[in-house]
Enzyme design. Structure first.
Site, PDB file in Angstrom:
ATOM      1  CG  ASP A  47      -2.053   0.919   1.369  1.00  0.00           C
ATOM      2  OD1 ASP A  47      -2.740   0.923   0.336  1.00  0.00           O
ATOM      3  OD2 ASP A  47      -1.990   1.804   2.121  1.00  0.00           O
ATOM      4  CD  GLU A  84      -1.958   2.424  -3.708  1.00  0.00           C
ATOM      5  OE1 GLU A  84      -3.112   3.069  -4.315  1.00  0.00           O
ATOM      6  OE2 GLU A  84      -1.539   2.506  -2.787  1.00  0.00           O
TER       7      GLU A  84
HETATM    8  C1  NOJ Z   1      -4.399   2.863  -1.106  1.00  0.00           C
HETATM    9  C2  NOJ Z   1      -5.591   1.962  -0.829  1.00  0.00           C
HETATM   10  O1  NOJ Z   1      -5.593   1.387  -2.097  1.00  0.00           O
HETATM   11  C3  NOJ Z   1      -6.866   2.662  -0.421  1.00  0.00           C
HETATM   12  O2  NOJ Z   1      -8.103   1.921  -0.430  1.00  0.00           O
HETATM   13  C4  NOJ Z   1      -6.533   3.313   1.061  1.00  0.00           C
HETATM   14  O3  NOJ Z   1      -7.581   4.055   1.466  1.00  0.00           O
HETATM   15  C5  NOJ Z   1      -5.201   4.116   1.012  1.00  0.00           C
HETATM   16  N1  NOJ Z   1      -4.032   3.461   0.341  1.00  0.00           N
HETATM   17  C6  NOJ Z   1      -4.762   4.174   2.445  1.00  0.00           C
HETATM   18  O4  NOJ Z   1      -4.313   3.044   2.813  1.00  0.00           O
END
Ligand code: NOJ
Length: 536
Positions: A209, A273
């Protein structure tokens, strides 16, 4: 324990030849009629995923969470969220998936924890608490205001004052999601141990993440103002996020994790990500073999679905990635509008072309649950909102619930997601034609297109490893070769389009009646038609 093995191309690491599939567990399949999808629901559908040809599933967070941000606020990194199942269910899932050649990847959230995590409970208790330095704390400025100008990516200041000690803590998301301090060696060691904990249970990798922001500027300097060249988010917040993330030191952490991942017999995969520009994205691959295995490509994901823009993003990506690095392609996820809505605007022909594109580029495709049946966003009413962002910003922004609604497995009440008389945690959209059961018995369906494309990928070495080469195409069309003999053409226009100087036969066209058709000297596609062909 080794990560369960699937079918990978000879000589290829598994994550390069895999088709990955994101499961949002709460909305996938509800096995116990409580309206919430769960791990047993995933186990029950493994045969279907095997039938579809999926090599690996990435599960959005399954760890313990008070759900301020639906799992992305973790209160225990080693425990399973009770409404999703138990550790025993999880172990059965890994074993059952492995028997079907499907690997299981988890989501890890290293940037922040839940405010209810025992680490933060300790950290906020006093300035001398053992875990004080595990989070980012700072004194107010002399006038009592926030330590610097950083804004949360969910809007508002990134700092909250904590009454107990009179200091602010940092949160790049909700105030319920305090940011960890990645300069602290104990934090780094703890995450090494968490990764090992899951790898040792047979987990094949992690989606990391917001991995680009975990390390912050040690001096907490103010972000500079946004310039007109900056992206939408920077414009929105009026600042360029150079100090509250995207720091060079993040690469030390990724190199450390890569070594850890590679220390297993079957290397575990790290998928970041990485919501950054293509030039930045390339850096997250390190030298091509020492940081992330795969990095999500947001310029691609957020590009408008037109031939010139998409082609440019792909060419740019191909040009910037270091040798050995491997792209990842995705069109939807639990945060972004689904591609059948966003790229295709509800037009099935466009959605089919988008699916063919995703499965024919050089790199690893990551489908989001529902992509394979052309599922569209289902806007939920204000009363049904669950996403904290929708709740906070309605009606200016409705949040992310529309792309998180339950997967329709069959037509009718409950949609095969849950029982007919159960109210799902988020409302189920229409189940009419867009459901798994109906599409499984229709040879012309999007689902069968997905399955056939995945099968073709498995059988065709060029589609797995062949290099990407743009082929000159008429305006409004985009064509590329994979290796020497595979041609992919997308007509992304409302008019017929003819690619000349090419001879061969179609393997799969989005108009399935054309599968197997030969062409000699030219290939003509109707509006928004796409095809993959073998050329001579
Ligand atoms: C990215 C995640 O995909 C999202 O769903 C989340 O709200 C944020 N990061 C914070 O963790």
């Amino acid at each position: 324990m080794t990560a369960a093995a699937g079918g990978s191309a000879p000589g290829q690491p598994w994550w390069k030849s895999a088709v990955l599939y994101q499961i949002y567990p709460r909305s996938f399949a509800d096995s116990n009629a409580d309206g919430v999808g769960d791990l047993q629901g995933v186990i029950d559908r493994l045969d279907h995923l095997e039938w579809l040809g999926i090599d690996g599933i990435w599960l959005s967070p399954i760890t313990v969470s008070p759900n301020a941000d639906w799992g992305y606020d973790v209160a225990d990194y080693r425990g399973v969220q009770p409404d999703l199942g138990t550790m025993e269910t999880f172990d059965r899932l890994v074993a059952g998936a492995g028997q079907r050649g499907i690997r299981v990847l988890l989501d890890i959230v290293p940037n922040h924890t839940s405010e209810q995590h025992p680490w933060f409970v300790d950290s906020r208790s006093s300035v001398t608490a053992p875990k004080r330095d595990w989070y980012v704390w700072s004194d107010p400025k002399a006038d009592g205001s926030v330590p610097n100008n950083w804004v949360s990516s969910f809007g508002g200041p990134a700092w909250t004052l904590d009454g107990t000690t009179g200091q602010f803590y940092l949160h790049n998301h909700l105030s319920e999601q305090p940011d960890l301090n990645w300069w602290n060696e104990e934090v780094r060691n703890e995450f090494d141990a968490i990764l090992r904990f899951w790898f040792d249970r047979g987990v094949a990798g992690f989606r990391i993440d917001v991995c680009n922001i975990i390390v912050k500027d040690a001096r907490l300097r103010d972000n500079p103002p946004a310039t007109p060249d900056d992206d939408f988010e920077a414009q929105l917040f009026g600042q360029r996020p150079v100090y509250n993330g995207n720091r060079p030191e993040v690469h030390d952490v990724l190199r450390r994790w890569r070594l850890l991942a590679e220390s297993y017999d079957t290397p575990r995969a790290l998928i970041g990500e990485t919501p950054v520009k293509v030039e930045e994205l390339a850096k997250y691959y390190g030298d091509g073999s020492d940081e992330l295995h795969l990095a999500f490509n947001f310029p691609f994901l957020t590009a408008p679905f037109d031939a010139t823009t998409m082609r440019r993003v792909v060419e740019d990506t191909e040009a910037h990635l270091p040798p050995g690095a491997w792209p990842a392609w995705t069109g939807s996820n639990h945060d972004m509008s689904r591609f059948s809505s966003r790229w295709a605007e509800g037009d099935p022909a466009k959605a089919r072309a988008a699916l063919l594109m995703l499965l024919c580029l050089r790199g690893t495709p990551v489908l989001y649950q529902g992509d394979e049946i052309g599922l569209e966003d289902f806007p939920v009413s204000q009363a049904d909102l669950r996403d904290p962002l929708g709740v906070r910003y309605w009606p200016a922004y409705a949040g992310r619930d529309a792309m998180r609604t339950p997967l329709p497995w069959r037509h009718g009440p409950g949609g095969g997601f849950t029982t007919a008389d159960t109210r799902p945690w988020l409302p189920l959209g229409p189940t009419g034609r867009c459901n798994v059961e109906t599409q499984r018995s229709d040879p012309w369906s999007m689902l069968m297109l997905a399955r056939d494309l995945i099968a073709l990928r498995r059988q065709t070495p060029e589609l797995q490893t062949g290099r990407y080469v743009t082929v000159t195409a008429p305006e409004g069309a985009w064509a590329w070769r994979r290796g020497e003999r595979v041609l992919v053409v997308l007509n992304m226009s409302d008019d017929e389009s003819t690619l000349t100087g090419t001879t061969g036969h179609i393997h799969i066209a989005t108009d399935r009646e054309r599968d197997g058709e030969s062409f000699d000297g030219a290939l003509t596609l109707r509006a928004w038609e796409a095809a993959i062909a073998e050329i001579r």
